[in-house]
Design a protein around this motif. Sequence first.
Motif, mmCIF file in Angstrom:
data_model
loop_
_atom_site.group_PDB
_atom_site.id
_atom_site.type_symbol
_atom_site.label_atom_id
_atom_site.label_comp_id
_atom_site.label_asym_id
_atom_site.label_seq_id
_atom_site.Cartn_x
_atom_site.Cartn_y
_atom_site.Cartn_z
ATOM 1 N N LYS A 292 0.626 4.237 -2.896
ATOM 2 C CA LYS A 292 -0.164 5.426 -2.585
ATOM 3 C C LYS A 292 0.277 6.678 -3.333
ATOM 4 N N HIS A 293 1.524 6.736 -3.777
ATOM 5 C CA HIS A 293 1.975 7.905 -4.533
ATOM 6 C C HIS A 293 1.977 7.644 -6.050
ATOM 7 N N ARG A 294 1.450 6.488 -6.448
ATOM 8 C CA ARG A 294 1.458 6.138 -7.872
ATOM 9 C C ARG A 294 0.046 5.837 -8.398
ATOM 10 N N LEU A 295 -0.964 6.324 -7.694
ATOM 11 C CA LEU A 295 -2.332 5.990 -8.076
ATOM 12 C C LEU A 295 -2.716 6.539 -9.439
ATOM 13 N N GLN B 271 -9.235 7.120 -2.551
ATOM 14 C CA GLN B 271 -8.595 8.413 -2.801
ATOM 15 C C GLN B 271 -9.560 9.368 -3.502
ATOM 16 N N ARG C 190 -7.725 3.455 -5.242
ATOM 17 C CA ARG C 190 -8.088 4.593 -6.099
ATOM 18 C C ARG C 190 -9.481 5.115 -5.756
ATOM 19 N N GLN D 243 -6.161 12.031 -11.741
ATOM 20 C CA GLN D 243 -5.173 11.914 -10.666
ATOM 21 C C GLN D 243 -5.274 10.594 -9.921
ATOM 22 N N CYS D 244 -6.435 9.972 -9.962
ATOM 23 C CA CYS D 244 -6.620 8.697 -9.260
ATOM 24 C C CYS D 244 -6.447 7.488 -10.187
ATOM 25 N N GLU E 231 -0.772 6.637 -11.993
ATOM 26 C CA GLU E 231 0.029 5.981 -13.028
ATOM 27 C C GLU E 231 -0.622 4.674 -13.464
ATOM 28 N N ARG F 111 0.832 -1.211 0.000
ATOM 29 C CA ARG F 111 0.000 0.000 0.000
ATOM 30 C C ARG F 111 0.861 1.254 0.000
ATOM 31 N N ASN F 112 1.894 1.266 0.823
ATOM 32 C CA ASN F 112 2.759 2.443 0.898
ATOM 33 C C ASN F 112 3.522 2.683 -0.405
#
Length: 333
Positions: free
Chosen positions: A237-240, A283, A280, A301-302, A242, A233-234
């Motif tokens: 979380k910054h690549r959703l 978020q 996603r 973005q998601c 992509e 998950r970690n």
Amino acid sequence: MKTAGKIKGTKNIVLLVLPQVQLLDIAGPCDVFTSANRFMMNDQRDSEYRIYLVSGTAEKILYSSSGMPITCGHTIYDIDFPVDTLLVGGTDLTVLDNINTDIYTFLRNIMGKVRRMGSVCTGAFVLAGAGLLNGKKVTTHWKFADILQKSYPELEVNVNPFFIHDQQIYTSGGVTSGMDLALALLEEDFGQPTASEVARHLVLYLRRPGIQTQFGSALPDYDMMSRFIKEVRNLLKHRLGENVSIEDMSEAMNMSVRNFSRVFLKESGITPGRFLEKMRLDQAKNMLEYTDISIDMIAAQCGFGSAVSLRRLFMKHISLSPSQYRKAFKGTE
């Protein structure tokens, strides 16, 4: 559906109280049934509910999760009256770990003597512990549905409905869902006009629109995830936004695709692709609640590609469009 006035005489309702119960689990259904009594008295019907608070322990005074004491007229050890309907209120799962097994014996013994039995919120865990939900379609609070399913795989847990009726068993979702269930029981007993009158009096929907999961997260709480799933998950979380493939995930974890997929499914209960979709979705819900970013931008973005794809997923999972969700859940400033 039974017609109004079909049931005559007094029907005894037992609300089974456990330590650390949430007040609304008990007070909500209680208010529905007592309000019904007032309306039926005004109509001069020869029918009423008699509500009993019964302790699931040997103590008659229990404390709710908010610290307020609840005084019960009876305990499971001294019931001396016939029971028509029994509803089990929920409590913290840690309380259930130490619950006296006498409550399970009591529920099994009384099952054949009641017309119907049900639960509010995590009360479903008590009925399941007594073996009364085996093979049944059930629900509980959306937050604990996965735990219920894993703890009792013989159940068919559906987190979406506010309540589910399977034969003589009724289970309801989180907290206020107990009032949805109580209204349904009232309508079953005395018809829609009486139930509608009570719903209007209590400023409730007779049948609440939407589904339970519109209120919760698509994924379990972070603290409930295994160490391995937390790590994945970690990473995600910054690549959703992509185009992340399962090959990308397995490579980041230094594992083969086959082994990664096997371990991930075993520890989370879902596939990596499904997990990413739910991340996603969560978020997007968060952005709809706390930002004014356009729905098209949120979709991009998601990682949904288009607002159409985002809308399709929202309708699938929570039966609301993104714009409807924003209107219902975005806070005012």
